[in-house]
Design a protein around this motif. Sequence first.
Motif, PDB file in Angstrom:
ATOM      1  N   PHE A 104       0.925  -1.211  -0.144  1.00 39.13           N
ATOM      2  CA  PHE A 104      -0.179  -0.282  -0.024  1.00 39.13           C
ATOM      3  C   PHE A 104       0.911   1.398   0.100  1.00 39.13           C
ATOM      4  N   THR A 105       2.186   1.146   0.344  1.00 39.64           N
ATOM      5  CA  THR A 105       3.123   2.233   0.163  1.00 39.64           C
ATOM      6  C   THR A 105       3.838   2.326  -1.264  1.00 39.64           C
ATOM      7  N   GLY A 106       3.233   1.513  -2.226  1.00 31.22           N
ATOM      8  CA  GLY A 106       4.125   1.469  -3.325  1.00 31.22           C
ATOM      9  C   GLY A 106       5.513   1.100  -3.495  1.00 31.22           C
ATOM     10  N   ARG A 107       5.917   0.471  -2.403  1.00 29.06           N
ATOM     11  CA  ARG A 107       7.371  -0.140  -2.070  1.00 29.06           C
ATOM     12  C   ARG A 107       7.890  -0.820  -3.304  1.00 29.06           C
ATOM     13  N   TYR A 108       7.053  -1.703  -4.105  1.00 21.50           N
ATOM     14  CA  TYR A 108       7.309  -2.775  -4.879  1.00 21.50           C
ATOM     15  C   TYR A 108       6.950  -2.603  -6.229  1.00 21.50           C
ATOM     16  N   PHE A 109       6.086  -1.215  -6.383  1.00 18.33           N
ATOM     17  CA  PHE A 109       5.592  -0.734  -7.670  1.00 18.33           C
ATOM     18  C   PHE A 109       6.659  -0.579  -8.749  1.00 18.33           C
ATOM     19  N   TYR A 141       0.382 -15.291  -6.579  1.00 18.02           N
ATOM     20  CA  TYR A 141       0.656 -15.775  -8.061  1.00 18.02           C
ATOM     21  C   TYR A 141      -0.482 -15.568  -8.844  1.00 18.02           C
ATOM     22  N   LEU A 142      -1.501 -15.939  -8.390  1.00 17.18           N
ATOM     23  CA  LEU A 142      -3.023 -15.984  -9.040  1.00 17.18           C
ATOM     24  C   LEU A 142      -3.439 -14.507  -9.434  1.00 17.18           C
ATOM     25  N   VAL A 143      -3.198 -13.733  -8.220  1.00 16.77           N
ATOM     26  CA  VAL A 143      -3.744 -12.501  -8.150  1.00 16.77           C
ATOM     27  C   VAL A 143      -2.980 -11.371  -8.923  1.00 16.77           C
ATOM     28  N   PHE A 144      -1.807 -11.185  -8.427  1.00 14.66           N
ATOM     29  CA  PHE A 144      -0.758 -10.241  -9.024  1.00 14.66           C
ATOM     30  C   PHE A 144       0.089 -10.618 -10.192  1.00 14.66           C
ATOM     31  N   HIS A 145       0.407 -12.097 -10.278  1.00 10.19           N
ATOM     32  CA  HIS A 145       1.316 -12.237 -11.239  1.00 10.19           C
ATOM     33  C   HIS A 145       0.372 -13.008 -12.351  1.00 10.19           C
ATOM     34  N   ALA A 146      -0.710 -13.693 -12.358  1.00  9.42           N
ATOM     35  CA  ALA A 146      -1.589 -14.186 -13.350  1.00  9.42           C
ATOM     36  C   ALA A 146      -2.723 -13.037 -13.456  1.00  9.42           C
ATOM     37  N   ALA A 197       4.329  -8.001  -7.873  1.00  5.98           N
ATOM     38  CA  ALA A 197       4.138  -9.735  -7.754  1.00  5.98           C
ATOM     39  C   ALA A 197       5.506 -10.321  -7.637  1.00  5.98           C
ATOM     40  N   GLU A 198       6.496 -10.048  -8.189  1.00  5.71           N
ATOM     41  CA  GLU A 198       7.808 -10.868  -7.983  1.00  5.71           C
ATOM     42  C   GLU A 198       8.356 -10.852  -6.321  1.00  5.71           C
ATOM     43  N   PRO A 199       8.353  -9.651  -5.682  1.00  8.26           N
ATOM     44  CA  PRO A 199       9.024  -9.412  -4.541  1.00  8.26           C
ATOM     45  C   PRO A 199       8.144 -10.003  -3.351  1.00  8.26           C
ATOM     46  N   LEU A 244       0.536 -24.229  10.877  1.00  8.26           N
ATOM     47  CA  LEU A 244      -0.466 -23.775  10.137  1.00  8.26           C
ATOM     48  C   LEU A 244       0.002 -22.440   9.575  1.00  8.26           C
ATOM     49  N   SER A 245       0.878 -21.931  10.130  1.00  9.70           N
ATOM     50  CA  SER A 245       1.689 -20.774   9.694  1.00  9.70           C
ATOM     51  C   SER A 245       2.346 -20.997   8.299  1.00  9.70           C
ATOM     52  N   ALA A 246       2.935 -22.209   8.294  1.00  7.82           N
ATOM     53  CA  ALA A 246       3.669 -22.583   6.923  1.00  7.82           C
ATOM     54  C   ALA A 246       2.781 -22.696   5.744  1.00  7.82           C
ATOM     55  N   PHE A 247       1.340 -23.381   6.277  1.00  5.56           N
ATOM     56  CA  PHE A 247       0.216 -23.188   5.159  1.00  5.56           C
ATOM     57  C   PHE A 247      -0.199 -22.091   4.582  1.00  5.56           C
ATOM     58  N   PHE A 248      -0.420 -21.182   5.780  1.00  2.00           N
ATOM     59  CA  PHE A 248      -0.797 -19.676   5.657  1.00  2.00           C
ATOM     60  C   PHE A 248       0.043 -18.863   4.491  1.00  2.00           C
ATOM     61  N   TYR A 249       1.335 -18.851   4.619  1.00  6.28           N
ATOM     62  CA  TYR A 249       2.206 -18.491   3.977  1.00  6.28           C
ATOM     63  C   TYR A 249       2.419 -19.047   2.536  1.00  6.28           C
ATOM     64  N   ALA A 250       2.400 -20.236   2.571  1.00  3.51           N
ATOM     65  CA  ALA A 250       2.205 -21.059   1.265  1.00  3.51           C
ATOM     66  C   ALA A 250       0.928 -20.699   0.523  1.00  3.51           C
ATOM     67  N   LEU A 251      -0.263 -20.663   1.318  1.00  4.87           N
ATOM     68  CA  LEU A 251      -1.479 -20.161   0.641  1.00  4.87           C
ATOM     69  C   LEU A 251      -1.333 -18.551  -0.103  1.00  4.87           C
ATOM     70  N   LEU A 252      -0.740 -17.791   0.623  1.00  8.56           N
ATOM     71  CA  LEU A 252      -0.464 -16.426   0.323  1.00  8.56           C
ATOM     72  C   LEU A 252       0.304 -16.361  -0.776  1.00  8.56           C
TER      73      LEU A 252
END
Length: 201
Positions: free
Chosen positions: A29-34, A93-98, A38-40, A80-88
């Motif tokens: 939201f601060t545009g750091r990676y714009f 990938y689906l939203v920002f990359h694809a 997606a990649e970062p 569950l944290s491992a699953f959460f970050y894997a889901l993220l």
Amino acid sequence: MAKFWDRKEKPFVLVVFLLPLAWMVYSLFTGRYFPDPAEPLMTLSGVWACVAMVGVLLITPMVKNTQFKFLNRYRRFVGLSAFFYALLHLLIYLVFHAGLSWQWIIQDVLQRPYIYIGLFAFVILLLLAMTSTKKMMKRLGVNWKKLHQYVYFAGLAIVAHLWWQVKSDITIALWVSAFLAPLLLMRIKQFPLFKNFFTKS
């Protein structure tokens, strides 16, 4: 030490594991990676999924020492944290990359076969997350432990996923492998599928 790590400390542990997410949201939201976040963001979410995987696999040998028995309380949470970050990682990938373009996703998957093995690891983590409750533990009985041993196969798939996609910079793959490989070797040889192989060798 056990008294310090009382169950009242769980909210603080939750905050620690949510800090990477907070940083990613803040950066977005601060545009750091714009202009291309997606990649970062995929890299960060993937790295923290790996960190949590190392954490959950590391708990098993550590709790054999009575001083670290208290860590058993946090095993499910770290998993569950491992699953959460894997889901993220997958959602980014689906939203920002694809851009949620299924035609583009199918074409990308055909061109990048390492995505298959990443999805394989994710499916295992999904099944383990879905069966991580006490209710499911009772329902599955002795099969629950057998099912959750497949976390080690997820670990192997993650290592393969990282190395398969390497182009030039091997830093992340190297560090993750350095931590995961010893933990995987300690346990994978106990599986029936591999026991005869390790016994012969």
